[in-house]
Motif scaffolding. Structure first.
Motif, PDB file in Angstrom:
ATOM      1  N   PRO A   1     -10.808  51.611   6.875  1.00  0.00           N
ATOM      2  CA  PRO A   1     -10.329  51.960   5.541  1.00  0.00           C
ATOM      3  C   PRO A   1     -11.480  52.525   4.704  1.00  0.00           C
ATOM      4  O   PRO A   1     -12.638  52.156   4.886  1.00  0.00           O
ATOM      5  N   TYR A   2     -11.151  53.419   3.787  1.00  0.00           N
ATOM      6  CA  TYR A   2     -12.138  53.953   2.861  1.00  0.00           C
ATOM      7  C   TYR A   2     -11.410  54.450   1.621  1.00  0.00           C
ATOM      8  O   TYR A   2     -10.179  54.573   1.618  1.00  0.00           O
ATOM      9  N   ASN A   3     -12.142  54.730   0.578  1.00  0.00           N
ATOM     10  CA  ASN A   3     -11.491  55.293  -0.614  1.00  0.00           C
ATOM     11  C   ASN A   3     -12.236  56.469  -1.225  1.00  0.00           C
ATOM     12  O   ASN A   3     -11.734  57.098  -2.146  1.00  0.00           O
ATOM     13  N   VAL A   4     -13.445  56.784  -0.708  1.00  0.00           N
ATOM     14  CA  VAL A   4     -14.167  57.948  -1.203  1.00  0.00           C
ATOM     15  C   VAL A   4     -14.919  58.629  -0.061  1.00  0.00           C
ATOM     16  O   VAL A   4     -15.364  57.983   0.888  1.00  0.00           O
ATOM     17  N   ASN A   5     -15.059  59.946  -0.186  1.00  0.00           N
ATOM     18  CA  ASN A   5     -15.808  60.756   0.764  1.00  0.00           C
ATOM     19  C   ASN A   5     -17.175  61.085   0.201  1.00  0.00           C
ATOM     20  O   ASN A   5     -17.335  61.286  -1.019  1.00  0.00           O
ATOM     21  N   GLY A   6     -18.184  61.178   1.100  1.00  0.00           N
ATOM     22  CA  GLY A   6     -19.531  61.495   0.670  1.00  0.00           C
ATOM     23  C   GLY A   6     -20.129  62.642   1.452  1.00  0.00           C
ATOM     24  O   GLY A   6     -19.441  63.322   2.220  1.00  0.00           O
ATOM     25  N   VAL A   7     -21.413  62.843   1.262  1.00  0.00           N
ATOM     26  CA  VAL A   7     -22.107  63.938   1.935  1.00  0.00           C
ATOM     27  C   VAL A   7     -22.143  63.698   3.437  1.00  0.00           C
ATOM     28  O   VAL A   7     -22.059  62.563   3.914  1.00  0.00           O
ATOM     29  N   GLY A   8     -22.243  64.797   4.178  1.00  0.00           N
ATOM     30  CA  GLY A   8     -22.384  64.706   5.616  1.00  0.00           C
ATOM     31  C   GLY A   8     -21.193  64.110   6.332  1.00  0.00           C
ATOM     32  O   GLY A   8     -21.335  63.575   7.439  1.00  0.00           O
ATOM     33  N   GLY A   9     -20.019  64.188   5.728  1.00  0.00           N
ATOM     34  CA  GLY A   9     -18.821  63.633   6.348  1.00  0.00           C
ATOM     35  C   GLY A   9     -18.718  62.122   6.263  1.00  0.00           C
ATOM     36  O   GLY A   9     -17.832  61.522   6.886  1.00  0.00           O
ATOM     37  N   ARG A  10     -19.600  61.496   5.506  1.00  0.00           N
ATOM     38  CA  ARG A  10     -19.573  60.034   5.359  1.00  0.00           C
ATOM     39  C   ARG A  10     -18.356  59.597   4.555  1.00  0.00           C
ATOM     40  O   ARG A  10     -17.867  60.300   3.680  1.00  0.00           O
ATOM     41  N   LYS A  11     -17.902  58.367   4.854  1.00  0.00           N
ATOM     42  CA  LYS A  11     -16.817  57.738   4.104  1.00  0.00           C
ATOM     43  C   LYS A  11     -17.288  56.363   3.656  1.00  0.00           C
ATOM     44  O   LYS A  11     -18.029  55.686   4.375  1.00  0.00           O
ATOM     45  N   PHE A  12     -16.842  55.966   2.466  1.00  0.00           N
ATOM     46  CA  PHE A  12     -17.282  54.699   1.891  1.00  0.00           C
ATOM     47  C   PHE A  12     -16.097  53.977   1.260  1.00  0.00           C
ATOM     48  O   PHE A  12     -15.113  54.606   0.846  1.00  0.00           O
TER      49      PHE A  12
END
Length: 342
Positions: A310-321
């Protein structure tokens, strides 16, 4: 939340400076979980929250986050945390999406940006990853008091070789590895923020501490990637970056940076009459990550197709948090970029 202790260092030794987030008490877990889906405004209400501005500054100048790695930190764990910090303002400018899919970490930070000071200046849109300092040898020992955290900051800014810069927009982020014990870690706190005392550090600098709970209390500080025993029938979620401790830390780091930006000197934005015991903009939304969240329920989240995490935000380099929401002063409830009613 943090406790005010300007000249009273005794306070610093007796009580947590800030509670990054604590899980709900056992007695409330079942009832909260039973209310899932009752209302997409389950996140809070202005009828019960009296968030006030107390005339102090917010971090309106460009923010530079200087990580201080205390203890042994593998390179991949550092990369995950660096990626999150870079994701807060990926283009370094006002509009900043940097081509990152929605919902993004930068969009999450836009809620923090809604907070202003008495000059109507907003919290800065620019959050940069600054210089870093490592103390793998744990020069202050493997057991730290709250005041020791300030000494770790002092060591970093006064080091003989490559000291961290002391700048007007600097925020100093002390990150302790799993083998490091900090007073009240796990029992009462997962992280805290405050400002350094000139008598200890030589400067008044906003700083935060966050610990890696992987070996001590992931069910307390890395929920929902670990589950407390009193939450029956719930399985741990898969961490989006494959690391229970570090993925848990990311949300606590987000919590502390949001509160540092909106209440850096303990005299800006918080609820409650006593500045020694404030409730700040992230405290109001602890454990809420999506629409309908509250109690034992994180809220409605997205799912990574490859890992099932599960995640709720996307970040740089295709990361998910997976990052907790913060209080929106315009809507008067907890909000995030993955809210279903936006």
């Amino acid at each position: 939340m943090h406790r005010l202790g300007l000249c009273c260092l005794v306070l610093l030794g007796l009580a947590p400076l800030a509670v990054a987030w604590r899980p709900w008490p056992p007695s409330s877990a079942g009832g909260a979980a039973a209310g899932i889906g009752v209302s997409n405004k389950f996140e809070g209400s202005s009828e019960f929250v009296k968030l006030q501005y107390h005339m102090g500054p917010v971090l309106a100048a460009d923010i530079t986050v200087h990580p201080i790695w205390y203890g042994r930190w593998p390179a991949d764990q550092k990369r995950t945390i660096r990626a999150f910090i870079r994701s807060l303002s990926p283009s370094g400018s006002e509009g900043g999406g940097g081509g990152i899919p929605s919902p993004s970490v930068a969009a999450w930070w836009r809620t923090v940006r809604l907070y202003t000071d008495q000059t109507s200046a907003n919290v800065s849109a620019v959050v940069k990853l600054g210089q870093e300092k490592s103390d793998a040898r744990m020069s202050r020992g493997a057991k730290l008091s709250r005041l020791d955290i300030q000494s770790v900051v002092r060591d970093a800014v006064t080091a003989r070789t490559r000291p961290l810069p002391v700048d007007s927009g600097g925020v100093y982020l002390v990150l302790t590895s799993p083998e490091v014990v900090v007073d009240n870690f796990c029992g009462q706190v997962c992280g805290f923020h405050y400002f350094t005392f000139p008598s200890v550090v030589g400067y008044t600098l906003p700083y935060a501490w966050v610990g890696n709970s992987a070996q001590r209390c992931p069910e307390v500080c890395a929920y929902p990637f670990a589950i407390p025993s009193y939450v029956a029938g719930r399985k741990p979620e898969t961490p989006p970056n494959g690391d229970v401790g570090v993925d848990g830390m990311v949300s606590v780091i987000a919590h502390e940076l949001a509160e540092l930006a909106s209440n850096p000197l303990a005299n800006a934005w918080y609820a409650g009459e006593d500045p020694s015991f404030p409730t700040e903009i992230a405290d109001l939304c602890e454990g809420i990550y999506g629409t309908g969240g509250g109690g034992a329920y994180t809220g409605q989240l997205l799912t990574d197709r490859r890992s099932g995490a599960p995640y709720n935000v996307n970040g740089v380099g295709g990361r998910k948090f997976l990052v907790q929401w913060v209080w929106n002063p315009i809507l008067s409830y907890c909000s995030g970029p993955n809210a279903l009613d936006q």
